[in-house]
Write a protein that holds these residues in place. Structure first.
Motif, PDB file in Angstrom:
ATOM      1  N   ALA A  37      -0.913   8.153  -5.576  1.00 37.20           N
ATOM      2  CA  ALA A  37      -0.570   7.698  -3.813  1.00 37.20           C
ATOM      3  C   ALA A  37      -0.226   9.147  -3.123  1.00 37.20           C
ATOM      4  O   ALA A  37      -0.283   9.420  -2.111  1.00 37.20           O
ATOM      5  CB  ALA A  37       0.581   6.852  -4.169  1.00 37.20           C
ATOM      6  N   SER A  73      -1.735  -3.800  -5.699  1.00 33.84           N
ATOM      7  CA  SER A  73      -3.203  -2.747  -5.943  1.00 33.84           C
ATOM      8  C   SER A  73      -3.721  -2.064  -4.607  1.00 33.84           C
ATOM      9  O   SER A  73      -3.388  -2.727  -4.027  1.00 33.84           O
ATOM     10  CB  SER A  73      -4.266  -3.049  -6.767  1.00 33.84           C
ATOM     11  OG  SER A  73      -4.782  -1.989  -7.092  1.00 33.84           O
ATOM     12  N   PRO A  74      -3.479  -0.729  -4.409  1.00 34.01           N
ATOM     13  CA  PRO A  74      -3.666  -0.664  -3.041  1.00 34.01           C
ATOM     14  C   PRO A  74      -5.937  -0.223  -2.603  1.00 34.01           C
ATOM     15  O   PRO A  74      -5.782  -0.891  -1.899  1.00 34.01           O
ATOM     16  CB  PRO A  74      -3.503   1.449  -3.771  1.00 34.01           C
ATOM     17  CG  PRO A  74      -3.772   1.403  -5.067  1.00 34.01           C
ATOM     18  CD  PRO A  74      -3.249   0.286  -5.327  1.00 34.01           C
ATOM     19  N   LEU A  75      -6.244  -1.102  -4.290  1.00 40.57           N
ATOM     20  CA  LEU A  75      -7.841  -1.646  -4.686  1.00 40.57           C
ATOM     21  C   LEU A  75      -7.933  -2.780  -3.114  1.00 40.57           C
ATOM     22  O   LEU A  75      -8.856  -2.931  -3.311  1.00 40.57           O
ATOM     23  CB  LEU A  75      -8.127  -1.365  -5.975  1.00 40.57           C
ATOM     24  CG  LEU A  75      -9.561  -0.995  -6.277  1.00 40.57           C
ATOM     25  CD1 LEU A  75      -9.711  -0.687  -5.663  1.00 40.57           C
ATOM     26  CD2 LEU A  75      -9.810  -2.191  -7.565  1.00 40.57           C
ATOM     27  N   ARG A  76      -6.416  -3.629  -3.316  1.00 39.30           N
ATOM     28  CA  ARG A  76      -6.257  -4.493  -2.447  1.00 39.30           C
ATOM     29  C   ARG A  76      -7.448  -4.361  -0.853  1.00 39.30           C
ATOM     30  O   ARG A  76      -7.902  -5.359  -0.186  1.00 39.30           O
ATOM     31  CB  ARG A  76      -5.278  -5.516  -2.237  1.00 39.30           C
ATOM     32  CG  ARG A  76      -5.089  -6.434  -1.822  1.00 39.30           C
ATOM     33  CD  ARG A  76      -4.077  -7.246  -1.282  1.00 39.30           C
ATOM     34  NE  ARG A  76      -3.728  -7.809  -0.616  1.00 39.30           N
ATOM     35  CZ  ARG A  76      -3.846  -9.439  -0.929  1.00 39.30           C
ATOM     36  NH1 ARG A  76      -3.488 -10.182  -2.282  1.00 39.30           N
ATOM     37  NH2 ARG A  76      -3.642 -10.701  -0.042  1.00 39.30           N
ATOM     38  N   VAL A  77      -7.001  -3.258  -0.199  1.00 47.68           N
ATOM     39  CA  VAL A  77      -7.832  -3.084   0.629  1.00 47.68           C
ATOM     40  C   VAL A  77      -9.312  -3.243   0.417  1.00 47.68           C
ATOM     41  O   VAL A  77      -9.667  -2.868   1.979  1.00 47.68           O
ATOM     42  CB  VAL A  77      -7.253  -1.807   0.828  1.00 47.68           C
ATOM     43  CG1 VAL A  77      -5.851  -1.358   1.385  1.00 47.68           C
ATOM     44  CG2 VAL A  77      -8.017  -0.540   0.366  1.00 47.68           C
ATOM     45  N   GLN A  99      -7.738  -2.837   8.318  1.00 48.49           N
ATOM     46  CA  GLN A  99      -6.340  -2.391   8.139  1.00 48.49           C
ATOM     47  C   GLN A  99      -5.102  -2.214   8.592  1.00 48.49           C
ATOM     48  O   GLN A  99      -4.523  -1.345   8.401  1.00 48.49           O
ATOM     49  CB  GLN A  99      -6.651  -1.997   6.372  1.00 48.49           C
ATOM     50  CG  GLN A  99      -7.624  -3.023   5.744  1.00 48.49           C
ATOM     51  CD  GLN A  99      -7.068  -4.090   4.559  1.00 48.49           C
ATOM     52  OE1 GLN A  99      -5.999  -4.379   5.282  1.00 48.49           O
ATOM     53  NE2 GLN A  99      -7.647  -4.280   3.484  1.00 48.49           N
ATOM     54  N   VAL A 124      -2.068  -1.307   1.988  1.00 43.60           N
ATOM     55  CA  VAL A 124      -2.534   0.192   2.615  1.00 43.60           C
ATOM     56  C   VAL A 124      -1.380   1.102   2.897  1.00 43.60           C
ATOM     57  O   VAL A 124      -2.164   2.094   2.638  1.00 43.60           O
ATOM     58  CB  VAL A 124      -2.939  -0.330   4.642  1.00 43.60           C
ATOM     59  CG1 VAL A 124      -2.685   0.264   5.091  1.00 43.60           C
ATOM     60  CG2 VAL A 124      -3.543  -2.187   4.678  1.00 43.60           C
ATOM     61  N   LEU A 125      -0.380   0.597   2.239  1.00 37.69           N
ATOM     62  CA  LEU A 125       0.488   1.456   2.444  1.00 37.69           C
ATOM     63  C   LEU A 125       0.638   2.497   1.233  1.00 37.69           C
ATOM     64  O   LEU A 125       0.555   3.214   1.506  1.00 37.69           O
ATOM     65  CB  LEU A 125       1.820   0.480   2.572  1.00 37.69           C
ATOM     66  CG  LEU A 125       3.143   0.653   4.337  1.00 37.69           C
ATOM     67  CD1 LEU A 125       4.371   0.262   3.657  1.00 37.69           C
ATOM     68  CD2 LEU A 125       3.457   1.876   4.684  1.00 37.69           C
ATOM     69  N   ARG A 126       0.594   1.823   0.208  1.00 37.71           N
ATOM     70  CA  ARG A 126       0.059   3.044  -1.071  1.00 37.71           C
ATOM     71  C   ARG A 126      -1.552   3.859  -1.907  1.00 37.71           C
ATOM     72  O   ARG A 126      -1.064   4.587  -1.416  1.00 37.71           O
ATOM     73  CB  ARG A 126      -0.781   1.822  -2.001  1.00 37.71           C
ATOM     74  CG  ARG A 126       0.840   1.008  -2.288  1.00 37.71           C
ATOM     75  CD  ARG A 126       1.967   1.516  -3.942  1.00 37.71           C
ATOM     76  NE  ARG A 126       1.900   1.589  -4.716  1.00 37.71           N
ATOM     77  CZ  ARG A 126       2.542   2.373  -5.414  1.00 37.71           C
ATOM     78  NH1 ARG A 126       2.758   3.507  -4.885  1.00 37.71           N
ATOM     79  NH2 ARG A 126       1.548   2.569  -6.784  1.00 37.71           N
ATOM     80  N   CYS A 127      -2.245   2.984   0.238  1.00 36.37           N
ATOM     81  CA  CYS A 127      -3.170   3.915  -0.047  1.00 36.37           C
ATOM     82  C   CYS A 127      -3.226   4.809   0.403  1.00 36.37           C
ATOM     83  O   CYS A 127      -3.721   5.827   0.949  1.00 36.37           O
ATOM     84  CB  CYS A 127      -4.925   2.946   0.753  1.00 36.37           C
ATOM     85  SG  CYS A 127      -5.928   2.822   1.036  1.00 36.37           S
ATOM     86  N   LEU A 128      -2.436   4.951   1.829  1.00 34.12           N
ATOM     87  CA  LEU A 128      -2.229   5.660   2.474  1.00 34.12           C
ATOM     88  C   LEU A 128      -1.576   6.744   1.874  1.00 34.12           C
ATOM     89  O   LEU A 128      -0.497   7.996   2.507  1.00 34.12           O
ATOM     90  CB  LEU A 128      -1.139   5.582   4.497  1.00 34.12           C
ATOM     91  CG  LEU A 128      -2.390   5.153   4.855  1.00 34.12           C
ATOM     92  CD1 LEU A 128      -1.146   4.196   6.413  1.00 34.12           C
ATOM     93  CD2 LEU A 128      -3.592   5.569   5.537  1.00 34.12           C
ATOM     94  N   GLY A 129      -0.866   6.169   0.744  1.00 30.11           N
ATOM     95  CA  GLY A 129       0.228   7.784  -0.165  1.00 30.11           C
ATOM     96  C   GLY A 129       1.899   6.749   0.147  1.00 30.11           C
ATOM     97  O   GLY A 129       2.557   8.697  -0.734  1.00 30.11           O
ATOM     98  N   ALA A 130       1.863   5.783   0.283  1.00 29.89           N
ATOM     99  CA  ALA A 130       3.286   5.685   0.136  1.00 29.89           C
ATOM    100  C   ALA A 130       3.613   5.065  -1.687  1.00 29.89           C
ATOM    101  O   ALA A 130       1.877   5.148  -2.247  1.00 29.89           O
ATOM    102  CB  ALA A 130       3.821   4.752   0.593  1.00 29.89           C
TER     103      ALA A 130
END
Lengths: 226, 829
Positions: free
Chosen positions: A85, B377-381, A100, B290-296
């Motif tokens: 992350a 999981s960020p994969l949920r996006v 999203q 989404v937050l995890r995906c964006l790097g949180a």
């Protein structure tokens, strides 16, 4: 650990299997891939070919069952979930088919989010700037449900490009839009990509959109077919 | 950190505007509101009750001694802002011509009584008035019985010691009259200035000196701490809690009821919070991905969502505190009139406790579901089919549960009550889960033979087996509480009221000579229609315990010292008296029990007496030893004659005894009392009607307070109902839209929903009735020590109430679901 310098993304013999009721299901099978910095790659193929799975693995959202992936020179297998992350923060942007956007943040706040996560001090100004660039300067205070699909995807583009990412992953970015809106969003995506010099990995069914990428990778049943 | 807080604040504002967090906020506000209402109101009621209890002492605190209290103590009390007054009580003889009468003389200085008021009348039949002062110099106020016994009238003069004073009024009420019911003759009250003139207070006289004190609790506590080391063995402090055991037991029971209300409110609100938080977490799963995906980082996600909830907790908690403040003001105003005046003003601390409870409830109940968000999981996006991660392990629940238990213990300050409530809730939950599982299984079989609406309704319940069990559990729990608070509460309160039945004895006759027993019993029977029980009473002193001579200094507390060294009223009986219960050991059989004794539990604890201990008594210069073979619990609030120590007849028969009895004399038969007194001049009549009325009034007021307080617990139960309905709203909305798309009519959907909710309600009501009966029985038996008759109507009322409440609330909650345009819902997913 070895690094794949100069290559924004590299995948070697990447496979992904998941447990299904009927046994193990092979989603990807030995995919090799290299994307140079600044290059644009379209990943195409029929439904179930493994396009989104591959995108998830390349972005570090998931880990392969076998093989290795390097993202911006970092071996993803050596990083834990938070490490991956951290790697994405400010460096990797995303655009999704279903937009999203966070429903409880305004358009402007959505755009500010990755900037704030990357520790930017001027997130607000930057967000205003990029929103103006996608033509939504007046809609910053609107919540996602107050925007049309095309507008939501433009906010998503602004959010993806605001931190000036080196790599952008786009998963069917026009899949939920009508043809005209889709074309507008597609134009905006490629314009921004050029302006920011971003490496682009684009998963799409849309052959016209795929054709605008420098290179195309076709997948079928988890394998690279051309 | 800052970014997470900013995110939390924005998300909170938006979620509040969008109505996302309404149920959660409502549950938290109810928790805070209920606890702060209960806290503020009970604080005020308890202080008011303590004030009324203080009337029985005529003060907040009493220092008692056979010696005069040092002037330094009074000065210290004044310095600490306390009011003080002195009284001196002694037994003396009133003389009028040739006639003499034993009287209880009391001299009081200005200020007495510090709590409560004296009342007097100009003549035995005159109008009573509340007094603000004391008898003028040279005059006395006397008990009406003295006028009867000595054939006197107001205006006559009586001799007390070497002085002669004029009877100026009839004393009709002293707040502290009940203090020593067994030792009072007719009361004679004089002002402090006339005491010295009687010449009755001499160094060797048997005189009781009382220093009365009243003021702020903190000042009183400070003074008590200052005084304690100076007391020695000659002085003894008596507070409200030492006064009158029957009043104490009323207050203790009231405390138990009110604490129960507070505990149940917290637990219920917690359940509602847990359910609402579960839904909130599920709805935030996409955002978290989404937050995890964006790097949180995971820490950021947790911090952001936890901060949002904590901010909500503070806002809702404050709102609840304000509501609690308003609520207690409202009911305080209603109750104040019934409590005979203004309640003490509310204090701030109980209101802030409400805020603390909201946050603790949030931590204890909302944290576990929230922790799942960190592991989305960020994969949920990319893959919406990825569900939420499993709930966190036992440790998190243990931590949350531990926090709640600590909170409950702190609120109730009663480990036994908390233990029972927790055990009750746990057993109830387990029983409800098992029963709900079985019911859902049974529904699966049923659905094959039913009409369309029924089939859909049953199908819904059976298909979502786990969800249905969870909903049954929530509804069942809410209905258990609703039933407990409506049906069971009424039974318990009635049982409590019944403890002081309308026909409770209001007269005690003491000092009955053995040769008067038969004649007196006949006279009482003629007056009341009942045969009275006359108990023999032998006065004896405890001289040794397990062979060791009694020494006052061996006992740690003044109360123990006093109890150990004073003369005991011993009695002998064959059977366990009414309102007594053996709690340890065995009662003697009729066949020659030997030298044994049965001791009251409280006394045994105070003096450290256990089963098998040997007690040596001295009665009229003769000594004998008995072994303790049983411990008794005595219902002091029954107002019957009761004894600390009972012996078998063979041990005490032959010792000089007087007899004592108590009976109820209805107001209509009061006229016969004068004749009775004249016929048996040596018998002392103690009229406890006023005292009885006082205690009954307290019980009534406390009952009223409890009814109000439970109203808020009821609200928490309703919040659980709504949270349970809201928990499945998203899924129902989605399914209803699918069915609508496939051609289902709105009326058909509503019928299916009605079937589902009515069935859920009936089943949950049945489970609730089962649980409420069990808990009611346990509470009655183990906590309140009351007989439990069991609410027979529960079995009918439970399912009906369940159908009505769950059916209506369910349909109200999902009414719009069946009417929403399918496309809009399906698009949102």
């Amino acid at each position: 650990m070895r690094t794949a310098e100069a290559k924004a993304i590299e995948a070697r013999k990447v496979s992904k299997r998941v447990a299904a009721p009927e046994g193990m299901l092979q989603l990807l099978d030995g995919v090799d891939l290299q994307v140079a910095a600044g290059e644009s790659l379209a990943v195409v193929g029929p439904s179930g070919a493994g396009k989104s799975t591959l995108l998830g693995l390349l972005a570090g959202l998931d880990l392969p069952s076998e093989g290795q992936v390097w993202l911006d020179g970092h071996d993803l297998a050596t990083l834990d979930e938070d490490g991956r992350a951290g790697l994405r923060a400010g460096r990797v942007g995303f655009v999704f088919q279903s937009f999203q956007l966070l429903s409880n943040l305004t358009a402007r706040e959505n755009v500010m989010l990755p900037l704030e996560l990357a520790g930017s001090d001027a997130a607000g100004d930057r967000a205003d700037e990029v929103l103006a660039r996608v033509g939504l300067a007046q809609r910053g205070a609107h919540y996602p449900h107050q925007l049309s699909g095309g507008e939501q995807q433009r906010v998503a583009l602004a959010r993806a490009f605001a931190p000036g990412p080196r790599i952008l992953f786009a998963d069917e970015p026009t899949g939920n839009l009508d043809q005209r809106t889709g074309a507008t969003v597609g134009d905006l995506l490629f314009d921004l990509n050029r302006e920011f010099g971003t490496t682009l990995v684009l998963v799409t069914h849309d052959h016209a959109l795929a054709a605008r990428c420098a290179r195309t990778l076709a997948l079928d049943e988890g394998r690279v077919v051309e | 950190m800052n970014a997470a807080l900013r995110f939390a604040w924005r998300a909170l504002l938006r979620d509040l505007r969008a109505g996302e967090l309404h149920v959660l906020a409502l549950a938290l506000a109810i928790a805070a509101g209920a606890v702060s209402t209960v806290g503020l109101f009970t604080d005020r009621v308890e202080r008011a009750l303590a004030g009324q209890a203080a009337e029985v002492l005529a003060a907040d605190l009493l220092v008692e001694s056979s010696r005069e209290t040092p002037a330094e103590w009074r000065n210290e009390a004044t310095r600490r802002g306390l009011e003080s007054a002195r009284t001196v009580s002694l037994r003396s003889v009133a003389v009028v011509g040739e006639r003499t009468q034993l009287v209880e003389l009391k001299a009081a200085d200005s200020g007495y009584p510090l709590r409560g008021r004296l009342r007097s009348a100009p003549a035995p039949d005159g109008d009573e008035r509340v007094e603000t002062g004391l008898p003028e110099p040279g005059s006395v106020w006397v008990d009406v019985r003295l006028l009867h016994l000595m054939d006197l009238e107001v205006g006559d003069r009586i001799g007390l010691g070497v002085s002669e004073l004029t009877i100026s009024r009839v004393l009709t009420f002293e707040p502290d009259r009940g203090m020593n019911v067994f030792s009072i003759g007719p009361r004679v009250l004089i002002g402090w200035q006339d005491l010295a003139g009687t010449g009755l207070v001499l160094p060797a006289s048997r005189v009781h000196h009382h220093l009365l004190l009243a003021g702020e609790p903190t000042s009183l506590a400070g003074f008590t701490r200052w005084l304690q080391p100076r007391l020695g063995v000659d002085y003894e402090i008596e507070g409200i809690e030492q006064a009158r055991p029957e009043l104490r037991s009323a207050l203790e029971r009231a405390g138990a009821f009110l604490n129960l209300a507070a505990l149940v409110s917290v637990l219920l609100a917690g359940v509602a919070v847990a359910m609402a938080a579960q839904r909130h977490a599920a709805r935030q799963a996409d955002g978290s991905a989404v937050l995890r995906c964006l790097g949180a980082t995971r820490r950021f996600v947790l911090l952001a969502y936890a901060s949002e909830l904590m901010l909500l907790g503070v806002l809702a908690g404050l709102l609840g505190c304000v509501a609690g403040y308003a609520g207690q003001a409202l009911i305080g105003g209603l109750v104040a009139g019934l409590m005979g005046g203004q309640l003490p003003p509310p204090s701030l601390a109980p209101a802030l406790v409400g805020l603390g409870v909201a946050l603790a409830t949030l931590l204890g109940f909302a944290l576990p579901p929230l922790l799942r968000l960190g592991r989305v999981s960020p994969l949920r996006v990319l893959r919406r089919d990825l569900g939420l991660p499993p709930l966190p392990g036992v440790a998190v629940y243990m931590a949350g549960g531990g926090a709640m238990v600590a909170l409950m213990l702190w609120l109730s300050r009663d480990a036994v009550l908390t233990g029972w409530v927790l055990a009750g809730v746990l057993v109830t939950l387990l029983a409800l889960t098992a029963a709900a599982g079985l019911l859902v299984l049974a529904l699966r079989r049923l659905r094959r033979r039913s009409g369309l609406a029924w089939r859909f309704g049953l199908l819904n319940l059976a298909r979502r087996a786990r969800g249905s069990v969870a909903q049954l559990l929530a509804f069942g729990l809410a209905l258990t509480v609703l039933l407990l608070l409506t049906v069971v509460r009424v039974d318990l309160l009635d049982a409590w009221r019944a403890k002081i039945p309308p026909g409770a004895p209001n007269l005690f006759l003491v000092n009955v000579q053995p040769d008067e027993v038969g004649a007196l019993a006949t006279r009482i029977e003629a007056l009341t229609g009942d045969t009275p029980a006359l108990y023999p009473m032998v006065r004896g002193r405890l001289v040794a315990h397990n062979g060791a001579p009694i020494d006052a200094n061996d006992y740690p507390t003044p109360r123990a010292r006093r109890l150990a060294t004073r003369e005991f009223n011993l009695s002998y009986v064959d059977q366990v008296p009414e309102s007594n219960r053996i709690v340890a050991g065995t009662w003697w059989s009729e066949q020659a029990p030997g030298a044994v004794a049965s001791v009251e539990q409280g006394l045994a604890e105070t003096l450290g007496i256990g089963l098998g201990d040997r007690l040596r008594y001295r009665v009229a210069e003769r000594e004998f030893e008995v072994t303790v073979t049983s411990l008794r619990e005595v219902a002091w609030d029954s107002f019957r004659v009761n004894f600390f120590v009972l012996l078998p007849p063979e041990v005490l028969e032959g010792f000089p005894a007087t007899h004592i009895t108590s009976f109820h004399l209805p107001a209509a038969a009061r006229a016969g009392l004068g004749d009775l007194v004249r016929s048996f001049p040596s018998v002392t009549v103690i009229d406890v009607d006023a005292l009885l009325g006082h205690v009954r009034r307290i019980v009534d007021r406390v009952t009223l307070a409890i009814e109000f307080v439970f109203g808020f617990t009821l609200l928490a139960g309703v919040a659980v109902l709504f949270a349970a309905i809201h928990a499945t709203l998203d899924q129902r909305r989605y399914e209803a839209s699918l069915l609508r798309t496939l051609g289902a009519r709105r009326s058909g959907l509503l019928r299916a929903l009605a079937v589902e909710f009515l069935l859920l309600g009936a089943l949950a009501g049945l489970l609730g009735a089962l649980a409420a009966s069990g808990i009611g029985w346990l509470l009655a038996r183990e906590v309140f020590d009351l007989p439990w008759q069991g609410g027979g109507l529960l079995w009918l009322f439970g399912p009906l109430a369940g159908m009505a409440v769950v059916g209506l609330a369910g349909l109200a909650g999902t009414w719009r679901v069946a009417g929403q345009p399918p496309l809009a819902v399906l698009r949102r997913g």
